[in-house]
Design a protein around this motif. Structure first.
Motif, PDB file in Angstrom:
ATOM      1  N   LEU A 160      -1.847  -0.018  -1.829  1.00  0.00           N
ATOM      2  CA  LEU A 160      -1.489  -0.350  -3.182  1.00  0.00           C
ATOM      3  C   LEU A 160      -0.374  -1.492  -3.332  1.00  0.00           C
ATOM      4  O   LEU A 160       0.717  -1.342  -3.023  1.00  0.00           O
ATOM      5  N   ILE A 161      -0.679  -2.841  -3.604  1.00  0.00           N
ATOM      6  CA  ILE A 161      -0.026  -3.713  -3.652  1.00  0.00           C
ATOM      7  C   ILE A 161       0.107  -4.526  -5.089  1.00  0.00           C
ATOM      8  O   ILE A 161      -0.984  -4.765  -5.695  1.00  0.00           O
ATOM      9  N   GLN A 162       1.359  -4.745  -5.200  1.00  0.00           N
ATOM     10  CA  GLN A 162       1.549  -5.393  -6.658  1.00  0.00           C
ATOM     11  C   GLN A 162       2.813  -6.450  -6.334  1.00  0.00           C
ATOM     12  O   GLN A 162       4.004  -5.872  -6.052  1.00  0.00           O
ATOM     13  N   ASN A 163       2.632  -7.777  -6.772  1.00  0.00           N
ATOM     14  CA  ASN A 163       3.840  -8.662  -6.537  1.00  0.00           C
ATOM     15  C   ASN A 163       4.414  -8.762  -4.915  1.00  0.00           C
ATOM     16  O   ASN A 163       5.452  -8.663  -4.633  1.00  0.00           O
ATOM     17  N   ASN A 164       3.487  -8.529  -4.191  1.00  0.00           N
ATOM     18  CA  ASN A 164       4.068  -8.490  -2.415  1.00  0.00           C
ATOM     19  C   ASN A 164       4.711  -7.272  -2.314  1.00  0.00           C
ATOM     20  O   ASN A 164       5.482  -7.380  -1.275  1.00  0.00           O
ATOM     21  N   CYS A 165       4.519  -6.119  -3.013  1.00  0.00           N
ATOM     22  CA  CYS A 165       5.164  -5.041  -2.492  1.00  0.00           C
ATOM     23  C   CYS A 165       4.354  -3.880  -2.510  1.00  0.00           C
ATOM     24  O   CYS A 165       3.109  -3.896  -3.266  1.00  0.00           O
ATOM     25  N   CYS A 166       4.303  -2.982  -1.506  1.00  0.00           N
ATOM     26  CA  CYS A 166       3.668  -1.937  -1.210  1.00  0.00           C
ATOM     27  C   CYS A 166       4.231  -0.616  -1.922  1.00  0.00           C
ATOM     28  O   CYS A 166       5.158  -0.425  -1.369  1.00  0.00           O
ATOM     29  N   LEU A 176      -2.216   7.348  -3.283  1.00  0.00           N
ATOM     30  CA  LEU A 176      -0.915   8.094  -2.574  1.00  0.00           C
ATOM     31  C   LEU A 176       0.368   7.310  -2.752  1.00  0.00           C
ATOM     32  O   LEU A 176       0.199   6.298  -1.897  1.00  0.00           O
ATOM     33  N   TYR A 177       1.080   7.337  -3.496  1.00  0.00           N
ATOM     34  CA  TYR A 177       2.311   6.968  -3.851  1.00  0.00           C
ATOM     35  C   TYR A 177       3.437   7.239  -2.997  1.00  0.00           C
ATOM     36  O   TYR A 177       3.546   8.188  -2.365  1.00  0.00           O
ATOM     37  N   ALA A 178       4.058   5.934  -2.471  1.00  0.00           N
ATOM     38  CA  ALA A 178       5.153   6.273  -1.525  1.00  0.00           C
ATOM     39  C   ALA A 178       6.229   5.068  -1.514  1.00  0.00           C
ATOM     40  O   ALA A 178       5.766   4.106  -1.950  1.00  0.00           O
ATOM     41  N   ALA A 179       7.461   5.275  -1.305  1.00  0.00           N
ATOM     42  CA  ALA A 179       8.526   4.576  -1.413  1.00  0.00           C
ATOM     43  C   ALA A 179       8.370   3.404  -0.371  1.00  0.00           C
ATOM     44  O   ALA A 179       8.746   2.327  -0.491  1.00  0.00           O
ATOM     45  N   ASP A 180       7.930   3.865   0.770  1.00  0.00           N
ATOM     46  CA  ASP A 180       7.503   2.887   2.023  1.00  0.00           C
ATOM     47  C   ASP A 180       6.398   3.478   2.660  1.00  0.00           C
ATOM     48  O   ASP A 180       6.221   4.803   2.824  1.00  0.00           O
ATOM     49  N   THR A 181       5.581   2.627   3.244  1.00  0.00           N
ATOM     50  CA  THR A 181       4.329   2.983   3.665  1.00  0.00           C
ATOM     51  C   THR A 181       4.253   2.417   5.274  1.00  0.00           C
ATOM     52  O   THR A 181       4.721   1.211   5.477  1.00  0.00           O
ATOM     53  N   GLN A 197       8.912  -4.658   9.915  1.00  0.00           N
ATOM     54  CA  GLN A 197       8.728  -5.034   8.666  1.00  0.00           C
ATOM     55  C   GLN A 197       7.586  -5.923   8.693  1.00  0.00           C
ATOM     56  O   GLN A 197       7.439  -7.203   9.681  1.00  0.00           O
ATOM     57  N   THR A 198       6.569  -5.780   7.607  1.00  0.00           N
ATOM     58  CA  THR A 198       5.507  -6.739   7.631  1.00  0.00           C
ATOM     59  C   THR A 198       5.926  -8.009   6.520  1.00  0.00           C
ATOM     60  O   THR A 198       7.040  -7.956   6.077  1.00  0.00           O
ATOM     61  N   SER A 199       5.028  -8.808   6.440  1.00  0.00           N
ATOM     62  CA  SER A 199       5.380  -9.942   5.398  1.00  0.00           C
ATOM     63  C   SER A 199       5.129  -9.303   3.936  1.00  0.00           C
ATOM     64  O   SER A 199       5.596 -10.230   2.603  1.00  0.00           O
ATOM     65  N   ILE A 200       5.047  -8.158   3.784  1.00  0.00           N
ATOM     66  CA  ILE A 200       4.506  -7.229   2.497  1.00  0.00           C
ATOM     67  C   ILE A 200       5.981  -6.353   2.490  1.00  0.00           C
ATOM     68  O   ILE A 200       5.942  -5.608   3.212  1.00  0.00           O
ATOM     69  N   ASP A 201       6.718  -6.508   1.288  1.00  0.00           N
ATOM     70  CA  ASP A 201       7.828  -5.563   1.055  1.00  0.00           C
ATOM     71  C   ASP A 201       7.306  -4.181   1.081  1.00  0.00           C
ATOM     72  O   ASP A 201       6.332  -3.574   0.565  1.00  0.00           O
ATOM     73  N   HIS A 202       8.270  -3.210   1.822  1.00  0.00           N
ATOM     74  CA  HIS A 202       8.185  -1.947   1.921  1.00  0.00           C
ATOM     75  C   HIS A 202       6.696  -1.485   2.535  1.00  0.00           C
ATOM     76  O   HIS A 202       6.185  -0.373   2.488  1.00  0.00           O
TER      77      HIS A 202
END
Length: 518
Positions: free
Chosen positions: A161-167, A182-187, A347-352
């Motif tokens: 689930l990605i929006q504005n380069n954040c997972c 399945l929502y999570a602060a960090d994946t 850390q990947t190139s996508i936040d969280h």
């Protein structure tokens, strides 16, 4: 934690990296682990040889560092390698303090094994050749005592689930067929490698490149996908692979021979049968193409059944009489050195969005993984990621992610067997530009014209898995076409090796492939 989160952390996969990070994080965070099959269905559980670490008083992490760099053909990230080998002994000692039991001699000293390309004995093993199984069982037992962990089997992760380069979590498909967020602060992605893309493999059947395909669709940076390691010795019976014959067998003295008894590796490499895996695999492959049948001569190993109970039982079930002292072998896909590009914290190139284990590329393995460094990588970088996440605080609310409501483009798919045959023939142990281009074009006939056109709501679990295989196969093939040299697990017969240059130059690590378009 915001009310709309299902968990602080969601982890995809159930191998050693996933279990280690889950156990650490669950002390302060709510954790959900999901796996598309059963919790034991992963490559960690199958690992035979052991876990490497400079744990002996006669060893030093610098020795382990040098062996790792040489095996990786100097394509490794040196900072990552130093972190791996320097902290590896620390984390293993901590596991021993917590109750993990590795094999010991009568005096209570650790029994350290020898494997290919290691300069000295530094392989810890448990249950003879059942080290991975012992480690997975140990970690699962520790997780049973953690109230903050929920492990859910038979749930397929299909897209982040990605929006504005954040997972913000992951879209999953339940056993009942429902697709839900399945929502999570960090994946954390810990889904393993890609061995199931190949006809011959040591991997668990569930390991089919799902993590690579999901990360690609999310827009994450991928790196070094062309470097696929083929293990030299898989048990080969009646035209099929029956399982892995650990490199530790050669570490105890076994040698590769032809049917007439000729030593295959004599004169090929200074370390002969304990040469790096890519070199041994290519020699066996060449011999097989010339009509030879290759065997592992184990006649010199005393008490083979006691030292290698898993392999002994596997041979018995396959009708191999070990009293004859020979095991028929063939190379097969074993490990992917590349993957989702991460830093030393995962850390990947996508936040969280984080990645650990085989699906991630930390750079520690370079172009070719050193034996028994895989379990070590999972343990070390899972702990590093846990340290990082335990220091973070999240206050951000997740956005409202609107469900996609449109029809899926017409999707034509090959069979798994067709994909495996193409990968083995054209993207296997020995490659060339013409074959790679053929494979690339073959895959592209099945790819949707737009990444966003992939809609798992309209597909069965098998269709999702096959499409992931197509996408991952195309990515690996495209990467292999881009690297016009032979190095480690990527061997192109149209570009000879330039070993003399390896210590002099560092080829820029191949950061693919989010910019590629069909």
């Amino acid at each position: 934690m915001a009310d709309r989160y299902n968990a602080d952390v969601v982890i995809i996969g159930s191998g050693i990296a996933a279990l280690v990070v889950a156990e650490r994080l669950s002390r302060k965070k709510n954790v959900i682990i999901i796996t598309k099959s059963k919790k034991e269905d992963n490559n960690s559980n199958r690992a035979q040889g052991g876990v490497a670490a400079a744990i002996s008083k006669s060893d030093h992490w610098l020795n382990h560092f040098e062996d790792t760099m040489i095996a990786g053909n100097y394509h490794n990230d040196e900072d990552a390698v130093q972190l791996l080998v320097e902290k590896g002994a620390h984390y293993l000692n901590k596991m021993i303090e917590d109750g993990m039991e590795f094999d010991k001699d009568a005096n209570g000293n650790l029994l350290l094994g020898q494997e290919g390309a290691h300069g000295r004995r530094r392989i810890l093993h448990a249950g003879g050749d059942a080290t991975g199984q012992a480690l997975v069982r140990f970690m699962l037992n520790r997780l049973q005592n953690q109230a903050n962990v929920k492990l859910i089997e038979d749930v397929l992760a299909v897209d982040f689930l990605i929006q504005n380069n954040c997972c913000y979590g992951v879209k999953v498909k339940t056993k009942a067929g429902a697709v839900q967020p399945l929502y999570a602060a960090d994946t954390i992605l810990a889904a393993g490698g890609c061995g199931g893309l190949f006809e011959f493999t040591s991997n668990d059947p569930t390991v089919t490149g799902d993590g690579i395909a999901m990360a690609y669709r999310a827009g994450a940076n991928l790196v070094d996908l062309e470097f696929v390691q083929f293990h030299p010795t898989l048990l080969y019976v009646n035209g099929g692979v029956k399982g892995l014959v650990s490199e530790a067998v050669r570490g105890e003295g076994a040698v590769l021979i032809t049917q007439d008894g000729r030593r295959l590796m004599q004169g090929i490499h200074p370390q002969e049968d304990l040469a790096p895996r890519d070199i041994v695999a290519r020699e066996i492959h060449r011999a097989v193409l010339n009509g030879e049948q290759i065997f592992l001569d184990i006649s010199m190993i005393k008490n083979f059944a006691k030292r290698f109970p898993t392999i002994t039982e596997m041979c018995r079930q396959s009708g191999i009489d070990l009293n004859a002292g020979k095991i028929p072998v063939v190379p097969g896909a074993h490990f992917q050195m590349g993957g989702v590009q991460v830093n030393l914290k995962g850390q990947t190139s996508i936040d969280h969005l984080y990645a650990i284990g085989e699906v991630a590329c930390t750079g520690v393995h370079g172009a070719n993984r050193l034996a028994s460094n895989s379990l070590l990588e999972g343990i070390v970088f899972a702990n590093e990621l846990a340290d990082y996440l335990l220091q973070q605080k999240h206050e951000t609310e997740i956005p409202i992610l609107e469900p996609v409501d449109r029809k899926l483009d017409i999707l034509s798919l090959p069979t798994k067997e067709e994909i495996q045959a193409v990968m083995m023939k054209y993207v296997g142990i020995i490659r060339n530009g013409k074959g790679l281009q053929h494979a690339k074009s073959w895959f592209e006939q099945y790819l949707l014209p737009d990444i966003g056109a992939f809609l798992p709501e309209h597909l069965t679990n098998e269709q999702i898995e096959i499409y992931n295989m197509v996408q991952a196969g195309w990515l690996i093939t495209t990467s292999a076409l881009e690297r016009e040299e032979s190095r480690g697990g990527h061997f192109r017969i149209d570009f000879p090796e330039e070993k003399a240059e390896w210590t002099k130059k560092k080829i820029i690590r191949n950061c693919l492939v989010t910019a590629y378009k069909i």
